[in-house]
Design an enzyme around this catalytic site. Structure first.
Site, PDB file in Angstrom:
ATOM      1  N   SER A 154       7.828   4.660   5.521  1.00  0.00           N
ATOM      2  CA  SER A 154       8.937   3.974   4.866  1.00  0.00           C
ATOM      3  C   SER A 154       8.732   4.007   3.364  1.00  0.00           C
ATOM      4  CB  SER A 154       9.021   2.522   5.352  1.00  0.00           C
ATOM      5  OG  SER A 154       8.899   2.470   6.755  1.00  0.00           O
ATOM      6  N   ASP A 191       0.877  -1.177   0.000  1.00  0.00           N
ATOM      7  CA  ASP A 191       0.000   0.000   0.000  1.00  0.00           C
ATOM      8  C   ASP A 191       0.912   1.224   0.000  1.00  0.00           C
ATOM      9  OD1 ASP A 191      -2.056  -1.795   0.299  1.00  0.00           O
ATOM     10  OD2 ASP A 191      -2.757  -1.028   2.232  1.00  0.00           O
TER      11      ASP A 191
END
Length: 287
Positions: free
Chosen positions: A248, A108
């Site tokens: 991240s 995602d």
């Protein structure tokens, strides 16, 4: 920051977090203030706190503040914030596109795709990189001349596990130590974060897209890239690993004339807009 969904609706994201990071990274005094926080030692210390039982008190407020639909995830009682952060999605909550010629997202994310020019350079927003700098390997960088760099940015509220994008043989993994800036675009405007942050990569000799480089990039307060043990052969949709706390990034690099990016992602990237993509969703297709 602007993001678009796959239907072309563009949203201006104006969160308090984005505004704060823009102020910090947009001034010399702010950058000096944050410098001690981007070191691995601070990240490790924060990680220990977030592994402790006391951190579990932050889970419910985070869910409410970010309007998370917990129906997408396996039901469990979280004993720490990091356990919640690494939560596992329930079976069927994501659809993995198994069409062989479709190039899928491993996570995602908010996706951007950038062409690699004749000198193996590419630009992410206002910052210039080369593939050699990213990999710290000049000879390997030349293999991807004329291809594409796919920057897949995960926000703190996203699902932080990731999968392999195709059936493949995986090479040994290379770890590159570094510091841990946030991967928010505000930081990228001030620092070349993708060549400064800690990261780990391997080469995937795929069934459908020749050789694909897959890199996990650590970020502010993310001291761990938790990859599963390497196997000789992996499968599309198989879980590769997860990040610990924080936002991240996963970077994919594809070779010349192997993958054609979907037009909406390519167009949006050229206009400085990230495209919201879910794990397993098509981002391009083989030539």
């Amino acid at each position: 920051m602007r993001t678009a969904d796959r239907n072309g609706h563009v949203v201006e994201e104006d969160s308090s977090q984005n505004n704060l990071l823009e102020k910090i990274y947009g001034s010399a005094s702010g950058r000096a203030l944050i410098r001690p926080l981007v070191t691995p030692s601070v990240s490790i210390a924060v990680g220990k706190l977030l592994d402790s039982g006391i951190s579990a008190a932050a889970v419910k407020p985070f869910i409410r503040m970010n309007h998370l639909d917990m129906g997408d995830y396996e039901e469990q009682k979280y004993t720490s914030y990091n356990e919640f952060f690494k939560r596992k999605i329930r079976e069927g909550a994501r659809s993995i596109d198994m069409e062989p010629k479709h190039f899928i997202s491993p996570c995602d994310c908010r996706a951007g795709v950038y062409p690699v020019d004749g000198k193996t350079g590419f630009s992410v927003k206002h910052t210039r990189y080369t593939v050699e700098e990213l990999l710290k390997n000049p000879s390997l960088g030349k293999r991807f001349q004329g291809g594409y760099v796919w920057v897949l940015r995960l926000c703190v509220q996203d699902y932080h596990r990731y999968i392999y994008p195709d059936n493949a043989r995986e090479s040994r993994r290379v770890k590159i130590p570094g510091i841990l800036h946030t991967v928010n675009p505000a930081a990228n405007d001030a620092y070349p974060i993708y060549k400064e942050n800690s990261r780990e990569f391997s080469l995937l000799k795929t069934e459908n897209f020749r050789t694909v480089l897959m890199m996990e990039v650590g970020a502010l307060m993310v001291g761990k890239i938790e990859n599963r043990p390497r196997k000789p052969y992996v499968f599309r949709g198989e879980e590769k690993g997860n990040f610990a706390f924080g936002g991240s990034t996963i970077v994919l690099i594809t070779q010349k004339n192997t993958v054609k990016p979907d037009e909406d992602i390519l167009k949006n990237s050229g206009e400085g807009i990230e495209t919201r993509v879910l794990m397993g969703e098509k981002m391009g297709e083989s030539f």
